[in-house]
Design a protein around this motif. Sequence first.
Motif, PDB file in Angstrom:
ATOM      1  N   THR A  29       0.826  -1.203   0.000  1.00 21.34           N
ATOM      2  CA  THR A  29       0.000   0.000   0.000  1.00 21.34           C
ATOM      3  C   THR A  29       0.857   1.248   0.000  1.00 21.34           C
ATOM      4  O   THR A  29       0.601   2.208  -0.710  1.00 21.34           O
ATOM      5  CB  THR A  29      -0.932  -0.004   1.228  1.00 21.34           C
ATOM      6  N   CYS A  30       1.914   1.252   0.843  1.00 18.86           N
ATOM      7  CA  CYS A  30       2.789   2.421   0.918  1.00 18.86           C
ATOM      8  C   CYS A  30       3.502   2.656  -0.403  1.00 18.86           C
ATOM      9  O   CYS A  30       3.662   3.791  -0.839  1.00 18.86           O
ATOM     10  CB  CYS A  30       3.802   2.251   2.041  1.00 18.86           C
ATOM     11  N   LEU A  31       3.941   1.578  -1.062  1.00 23.54           N
ATOM     12  CA  LEU A  31       4.597   1.741  -2.355  1.00 23.54           C
ATOM     13  C   LEU A  31       3.633   2.322  -3.375  1.00 23.54           C
ATOM     14  O   LEU A  31       4.012   3.132  -4.220  1.00 23.54           O
ATOM     15  CB  LEU A  31       5.133   0.383  -2.842  1.00 23.54           C
ATOM     16  N   HIS A  32       2.372   1.918  -3.290  1.00 20.98           N
ATOM     17  CA  HIS A  32       1.372   2.433  -4.218  1.00 20.98           C
ATOM     18  C   HIS A  32       1.173   3.936  -4.041  1.00 20.98           C
ATOM     19  O   HIS A  32       0.909   4.663  -4.993  1.00 20.98           O
ATOM     20  CB  HIS A  32       0.052   1.705  -3.992  1.00 20.98           C
ATOM     21  N   SER A 266      -9.266  -4.746   5.863  1.00 15.77           N
ATOM     22  CA  SER A 266      -8.504  -3.562   5.484  1.00 15.77           C
ATOM     23  C   SER A 266      -8.966  -3.039   4.124  1.00 15.77           C
ATOM     24  O   SER A 266      -9.141  -3.800   3.172  1.00 15.77           O
ATOM     25  CB  SER A 266      -7.011  -3.889   5.430  1.00 15.77           C
ATOM     26  N   THR A 267      -9.178  -1.729   4.044  1.00 19.36           N
ATOM     27  CA  THR A 267      -9.594  -1.102   2.787  1.00 19.36           C
ATOM     28  C   THR A 267      -8.580  -0.094   2.271  1.00 19.36           C
ATOM     29  O   THR A 267      -8.506   0.156   1.082  1.00 19.36           O
ATOM     30  CB  THR A 267     -10.939  -0.374   2.954  1.00 19.36           C
ATOM     31  N   ASN A 283     -21.370  12.053   0.820  1.00 13.56           N
ATOM     32  CA  ASN A 283     -20.904  11.637  -0.501  1.00 13.56           C
ATOM     33  C   ASN A 283     -19.926  10.472  -0.429  1.00 13.56           C
ATOM     34  O   ASN A 283     -19.295  10.129  -1.432  1.00 13.56           O
ATOM     35  CB  ASN A 283     -20.254  12.823  -1.222  1.00 13.56           C
ATOM     36  N   GLY A 284     -19.790   9.872   0.757  1.00  9.76           N
ATOM     37  CA  GLY A 284     -18.901   8.733   0.911  1.00  9.76           C
ATOM     38  C   GLY A 284     -17.434   9.095   1.001  1.00  9.76           C
ATOM     39  O   GLY A 284     -16.568   8.224   0.852  1.00  9.76           O
ATOM     40  N   LYS A 285     -17.119  10.362   1.268  1.00  7.53           N
ATOM     41  CA  LYS A 285     -15.732  10.799   1.394  1.00  7.53           C
ATOM     42  C   LYS A 285     -15.311  10.730   2.862  1.00  7.53           C
ATOM     43  O   LYS A 285     -16.063  11.128   3.748  1.00  7.53           O
ATOM     44  CB  LYS A 285     -15.571  12.231   0.870  1.00  7.53           C
ATOM     45  N   PHE A 286     -14.098  10.237   3.088  1.00 10.61           N
ATOM     46  CA  PHE A 286     -13.579  10.101   4.446  1.00 10.61           C
ATOM     47  C   PHE A 286     -12.713  11.312   4.798  1.00 10.61           C
ATOM     48  O   PHE A 286     -11.880  11.748   4.003  1.00 10.61           O
ATOM     49  CB  PHE A 286     -12.759   8.819   4.583  1.00 10.61           C
ATOM     50  N   ASP A 295      -3.331  19.096  10.372  1.00 14.03           N
ATOM     51  CA  ASP A 295      -3.671  18.923   8.960  1.00 14.03           C
ATOM     52  C   ASP A 295      -4.979  18.150   8.822  1.00 14.03           C
ATOM     53  O   ASP A 295      -5.249  17.219   9.584  1.00 14.03           O
ATOM     54  CB  ASP A 295      -2.568  18.159   8.225  1.00 14.03           C
ATOM     55  N   ILE A 296      -5.771  18.526   7.823  1.00 17.01           N
ATOM     56  CA  ILE A 296      -7.002  17.823   7.481  1.00 17.01           C
ATOM     57  C   ILE A 296      -6.856  17.295   6.059  1.00 17.01           C
ATOM     58  O   ILE A 296      -6.462  18.035   5.153  1.00 17.01           O
ATOM     59  CB  ILE A 296      -8.227  18.748   7.562  1.00 17.01           C
ATOM     60  N   ILE A 297      -7.150  16.019   5.870  1.00 18.95           N
ATOM     61  CA  ILE A 297      -7.168  15.460   4.522  1.00 18.95           C
ATOM     62  C   ILE A 297      -8.509  14.772   4.301  1.00 18.95           C
ATOM     63  O   ILE A 297      -9.185  14.365   5.244  1.00 18.95           O
ATOM     64  CB  ILE A 297      -6.013  14.468   4.269  1.00 18.95           C
ATOM     65  N   ARG A 298      -8.878  14.656   3.024  1.00 11.62           N
ATOM     66  CA  ARG A 298     -10.148  14.019   2.655  1.00 11.62           C
ATOM     67  C   ARG A 298      -9.870  13.000   1.555  1.00 11.62           C
ATOM     68  O   ARG A 298      -9.176  13.297   0.584  1.00 11.62           O
ATOM     69  CB  ARG A 298     -11.144  15.068   2.169  1.00 11.62           C
ATOM     70  N   LYS A 299     -10.408  11.805   1.731  1.00 13.60           N
ATOM     71  CA  LYS A 299     -10.214  10.729   0.761  1.00 13.60           C
ATOM     72  C   LYS A 299     -11.497  10.514  -0.019  1.00 13.60           C
ATOM     73  O   LYS A 299     -12.542  10.214   0.549  1.00 13.60           O
ATOM     74  CB  LYS A 299      -9.805   9.441   1.470  1.00 13.60           C
ATOM     75  N   ASP A 300     -11.413  10.657  -1.337  1.00 13.79           N
ATOM     76  CA  ASP A 300     -12.542  10.446  -2.238  1.00 13.79           C
ATOM     77  C   ASP A 300     -12.117   9.422  -3.277  1.00 13.79           C
ATOM     78  O   ASP A 300     -11.447   9.755  -4.252  1.00 13.79           O
ATOM     79  CB  ASP A 300     -12.946  11.764  -2.900  1.00 13.79           C
ATOM     80  N   GLY A 301     -12.487   8.153  -3.064  1.00 14.00           N
ATOM     81  CA  GLY A 301     -12.004   7.099  -3.943  1.00 14.00           C
ATOM     82  C   GLY A 301     -10.502   6.950  -3.781  1.00 14.00           C
ATOM     83  O   GLY A 301      -9.997   6.705  -2.697  1.00 14.00           O
ATOM     84  N   GLU A 302      -9.767   7.128  -4.877  1.00 17.98           N
ATOM     85  CA  GLU A 302      -8.310   7.044  -4.828  1.00 17.98           C
ATOM     86  C   GLU A 302      -7.655   8.412  -4.665  1.00 17.98           C
ATOM     87  O   GLU A 302      -6.431   8.506  -4.603  1.00 17.98           O
ATOM     88  CB  GLU A 302      -7.789   6.380  -6.116  1.00 17.98           C
ATOM     89  N   ILE A 303      -8.455   9.460  -4.596  1.00 15.79           N
ATOM     90  CA  ILE A 303      -7.914  10.823  -4.530  1.00 15.79           C
ATOM     91  C   ILE A 303      -7.906  11.309  -3.084  1.00 15.79           C
ATOM     92  O   ILE A 303      -8.929  11.257  -2.393  1.00 15.79           O
ATOM     93  CB  ILE A 303      -8.738  11.788  -5.401  1.00 15.79           C
TER      94      ILE A 303
END
Length: 498
Positions: A29-32, A266-267, A283-286, A295-303
Amino acid sequence: MAYNLLTFKNQKKSRYYLQIGVLILCLSTCLHLKGNTNLPNEDLMIKQFSIEEGLKQSMVKQILIDSQGFFWLATGEGLHLFDGIKFRHFRLNYFDGVTNEDKLMRTILEIKPFEFLISTNSGILSLNSKDARFSNIKKENNSYPCLFPQTIGECAFFWFYNDGYYALFQHNIIPLRLVFPEKECPPRAFMPVTSILTSDKHYLIFGKEGFIDINLNYRNPSRIIDAKWNPSVEPFKGVTKSLDGHVFAMFGSHLYKYSKEGHFESTFSLITPGYKLLLCDQNGKFWFFNPDTKDIIRKDGEIITHIHLYSRQGKFAQTEEPYIITSTIDKQGNIWFGTDGDGLLQFAPSSIQFKSSTIGFTKYITGDSKGDIWVGTFKNGLWKLAPDLSEAKQIPDSIVPVNSNINGLYFDNNNRFWLLTDKHLKVTDTTNKVLLTFPFQSVSTRITEINDTSIFISTDNYVYCFSHHAYPRFLKKEPNAFITSALTNNNYLWVGTH
């Protein structure tokens, strides 16, 4: 292939192979994600409610939206009710075992309309919001009990350190005993943080070391309850439920989804450690928050997007870096953050979000055929901006002097660029070749009218006419008072003057 990374068998061999599986999964996962170190940024405008708006204290430990749609805030200075406009502060009544320490409120739970439970640093209180009266349910100084955020029917649950698990049912406190059939028990120092109820009626109690899985008969609570202990390799970092009812939990830097088989799969894995899970929006964003860096980050699919928060202070936008303690979503999809020091914050996804580019005092804006934005400033030069303002490039001083006072910009039908300053008019083609230069001796210049063939420029005492139909050229000038506006209609030029 799905891995159950949170449960372990007693056999050393099974544990060894499972740890290898965890290592391989983490590395892959980290390499990806390794190449995605420069995250895209997004600016979000928020609304802030703090002491100036009526909060007695700016630390909000929990936000509850009750069945009537009102907001209840557990703060370090008691309980607040928020109707979207103003706050009402509920003061403690110091009797029936209620003390000053109880004003340090931590969580709040609605049992039924107008009846609430509150956990404080020293116990569990009840509140009848109709008469604003607090009562003591269970008291133990400096116990920091955990009040779980769900009810089952009208049954609430809470946990006292070194004292165990309790249910409150019809105003009766019921001590509960958890039995672990597999003889794997939580550590003696286990202290729950929160809980969640799955769609298949599993009650999951989370702590730093793992989680307890309970099947509850919530119509007639039993004092002895079968439970299963699930230790975690990494510390618990938050749990949330998606709009479709799926439960997601974070342990370490891994995000897991609860499966029908009764374990977490694991996802996703964040390459940067230190984040905790805030929520899953409509909208299903984490959303994730790093307490160390804010810091705040948001995960939308692979973005994954890096989120910057701004608040409006009069006509100015101010950057906010809140320390987020809690979060929730209302029925309209608005996201609310409780913070340590910045009060209550609201982000409304449906509101118009403005992006900004700090290039100086803007005087004129136009766009070219490629969609780029060109901005003329007051003595800070000419700028070319990307449509989303992600890039800003200043035109070199050799082409447009930085100290120029730019009064007009225009791209004609042949994509020739017309630049008007208080000193001259310059027209260039797509290769930056100068096609026309026309000097002015005027304090003020401005483009007042553009029609199919001509451009009119007003100065202090003259109006100038230039052709842009074939080749850029000067046509004529006429003496006139300073023109403020102009209109071409039926071959007539109408002008407004000072």
